[in-house]
Design a protein around this motif. Structure first.
Motif, mmCIF file in Angstrom:
data_model
loop_
_atom_site.group_PDB
_atom_site.id
_atom_site.type_symbol
_atom_site.label_atom_id
_atom_site.label_comp_id
_atom_site.label_asym_id
_atom_site.label_seq_id
_atom_site.Cartn_x
_atom_site.Cartn_y
_atom_site.Cartn_z
ATOM 1 N N ASN A 11 0.893 -1.153 0.000
ATOM 2 C CA ASN A 11 0.000 0.000 0.000
ATOM 3 C C ASN A 11 0.937 1.210 0.000
ATOM 4 O OD1 ASN A 11 -1.850 1.441 2.816
ATOM 5 N ND2 ASN A 11 -1.850 2.035 0.698
ATOM 6 N N ALA A 13 0.653 4.371 -0.531
ATOM 7 C CA ALA A 13 0.287 5.571 0.234
ATOM 8 C C ALA A 13 0.521 5.317 1.729
ATOM 9 C CB ALA A 13 -1.165 5.949 -0.043
ATOM 10 N N TRP A 38 -12.474 -5.788 4.314
ATOM 11 C CA TRP A 38 -12.852 -4.502 3.709
ATOM 12 C C TRP A 38 -14.130 -3.934 4.295
ATOM 13 C CZ3 TRP A 38 -9.635 -1.551 1.052
ATOM 14 C CH2 TRP A 38 -8.498 -2.147 0.513
ATOM 15 N N ARG A 48 -13.012 3.298 1.494
ATOM 16 C CA ARG A 48 -12.234 2.042 1.493
ATOM 17 C C ARG A 48 -10.844 2.240 0.883
ATOM 18 N NH1 ARG A 48 -15.003 -3.281 -0.195
ATOM 19 N NH2 ARG A 48 -14.044 -2.630 -2.132
ATOM 20 N N LEU A 49 -10.235 3.364 1.164
ATOM 21 C CA LEU A 49 -8.872 3.599 0.671
ATOM 22 C C LEU A 49 -7.893 3.604 1.838
ATOM 23 C CD1 LEU A 49 -9.441 6.409 -1.988
ATOM 24 C CD2 LEU A 49 -9.328 3.936 -2.310
ATOM 25 N N MET A 50 -6.777 2.937 1.628
ATOM 26 C CA MET A 50 -5.727 2.874 2.652
ATOM 27 C C MET A 50 -4.668 3.940 2.330
ATOM 28 S SD MET A 50 -5.191 -1.233 2.601
ATOM 29 C CE MET A 50 -4.831 -1.259 0.851
ATOM 30 N N PRO A 51 -4.069 4.538 3.328
ATOM 31 C CA PRO A 51 -4.159 4.228 4.751
ATOM 32 C C PRO A 51 -5.197 5.100 5.463
ATOM 33 C CG PRO A 51 -2.433 5.828 4.411
ATOM 34 C CD PRO A 51 -3.047 5.586 3.066
ATOM 35 N N ALA A 63 -3.301 9.972 2.852
ATOM 36 C CA ALA A 63 -1.910 9.965 3.321
ATOM 37 C C ALA A 63 -1.348 11.377 3.508
ATOM 38 C CB ALA A 63 -1.038 9.168 2.345
ATOM 39 N N HIS A 102 0.269 8.336 -8.745
ATOM 40 C CA HIS A 102 -0.350 7.289 -7.926
ATOM 41 C C HIS A 102 -1.867 7.202 -8.143
ATOM 42 C CE1 HIS A 102 -2.020 5.683 -4.078
ATOM 43 N NE2 HIS A 102 -1.160 4.739 -4.390
ATOM 44 N N VAL A 106 -3.651 2.962 -9.430
ATOM 45 C CA VAL A 106 -4.210 2.093 -8.373
ATOM 46 C C VAL A 106 -5.157 1.039 -8.960
ATOM 47 C CG1 VAL A 106 -3.950 3.650 -6.409
ATOM 48 C CG2 VAL A 106 -5.884 3.913 -7.958
HETATM 49 N N1 LIG Z 1 -5.191 9.632 -2.238
HETATM 50 C C1 LIG Z 1 -5.221 8.496 -1.339
HETATM 51 C C2 LIG Z 1 -5.017 7.234 -2.140
HETATM 52 C C3 LIG Z 1 -5.212 6.012 -1.324
HETATM 53 C C4 LIG Z 1 -5.184 4.772 -2.190
HETATM 54 O O1 LIG Z 1 -5.557 4.781 -3.381
HETATM 55 N N2 LIG Z 1 -4.762 3.660 -1.588
HETATM 56 C C5 LIG Z 1 -4.759 2.422 -2.320
HETATM 57 C C6 LIG Z 1 -3.585 1.583 -1.937
HETATM 58 S S1 LIG Z 1 -2.050 2.381 -2.288
HETATM 59 C C7 LIG Z 1 -6.021 1.675 -2.013
HETATM 60 O O2 LIG Z 1 -6.546 1.739 -0.927
HETATM 61 N N3 LIG Z 1 -6.494 0.955 -3.020
HETATM 62 C C8 LIG Z 1 -7.698 0.228 -2.926
HETATM 63 C C9 LIG Z 1 -8.480 0.397 -4.201
HETATM 64 O O3 LIG Z 1 -7.981 1.021 -5.135
HETATM 65 O O4 LIG Z 1 -9.604 -0.101 -4.228
HETATM 66 C C10 LIG Z 1 -4.123 8.655 -0.276
HETATM 67 O O5 LIG Z 1 -3.076 9.210 -0.603
HETATM 68 O O6 LIG Z 1 -4.328 8.208 0.848
#
Ligand SMILES: N[C@@H](CCC(=O)N[C@@H](CS)C(=O)NCC(=O)O)C(=O)O
Length: 222
Positions: A11, A13, A38, A48-51, A63, A102, A106
């Protein structure tokens, strides 16, 4: 202060936040989204986006917002340069990665390309590599134009820009076969961070939920 980071081993971010925590020598509890599932994570972050970072019961998502909170509340080991121009340049470098690179590499974007637009793996790889290469070329140019060629992006110690750069380079190398020798200054910074304890600690293989190898999520299912 109780800090809980919701993330996954892979992950990028979240890795930015892990590096920052390590550089600032902050301890936290790591909760793997893979372990809690999830649906449970949706309660923490409806997108549902990490972190996500939980601070004494308060949740911070995104992030960059987490990193800014860390920098404001734990300024002792600064991540941003003290000079305002350099600070803006470091932020610009990081923002380029966050929003120009980024955001479109994703899994949810790749799933849309595959499932809604019907692109095959070859086409998706082409899309992916195109944006990585274009992004790294722009970042390389930013480093070329620096007044001083430091060991790290914007200083002699790692900071804001490096925190963003390293996970993105790692992703480019390990998952999208990007040849980083085309971007020598970014590659130099990557090499400088390779053995740095904070960056090592944050790497996917050093997380408690590391499964032994990177398991690519399926693209053909939502
Ligand atoms: N802009 C968000 C992006 C978060 C993001 O896209 N995280 C990805 C992992 S790096 C995620 O949770 N992906 C799950 C998905 O795309 O469904 C941040 O910087 O926190």
């Amino acid at each position: 202060m109780l800090l809980t980071l919701y993330s996954n081993y892979v992950n990028s971010a979240g890795e930015r936040v892990r590096i920052a925590m390590a550089l600032k020598k902050l301890s936290y509890t790591h909760v793997s989204v893979g372990h809690i599932g999830w649906e449970a994570f949706r309660e923490i972050n409806p997108q549902r986006l990490m972190p996500a970072l939980e601070v004494d019961g308060h949740i911070i998502q995104q992030a960059t917002a987490i990193l800014e909170w860390l920098e404001e509340t734990h300024p002792e080991r600064r991540l941003l340069p003290s000079d305002p121009i350099l600070r803006a340049q470091a932020r610009r470098f990081a923002q380029h990665i966050v929003s120009e690179m980024h955001a479109i590499d994703v899994i949810r974007v790749r799933r849309f390309l595959a499932n809604d637009l019907g692109l095959d793996k070859l086409a998706i790889d082409k899309w992916q590599r195109h944006w990585f290469q274009r992004g790294f070329a722009a970042l390389e140019e930013q480093l070329v134009r620096r007044g001083t060629q430091w060991r790290f992006c914007y200083g002699e110690t790692p900071g804001w820009a490096d925190i963003h750069s390293i996970p993105q380079v790692q992703k480019g190398l390990t998952r999208f076969n990007i040849d980083m020798t085309d971007y020598p200054l970014i590659n130099n910074v990557y090499k400088a961070c390779e053995d740095h304890a904070a960056f090592v600690a944050a790497r996917p293989e050093n997380q408690p939920d590391w499964p032994g190898e990177i398991i690519e999520p399926a693209i053909a299912t939502e």
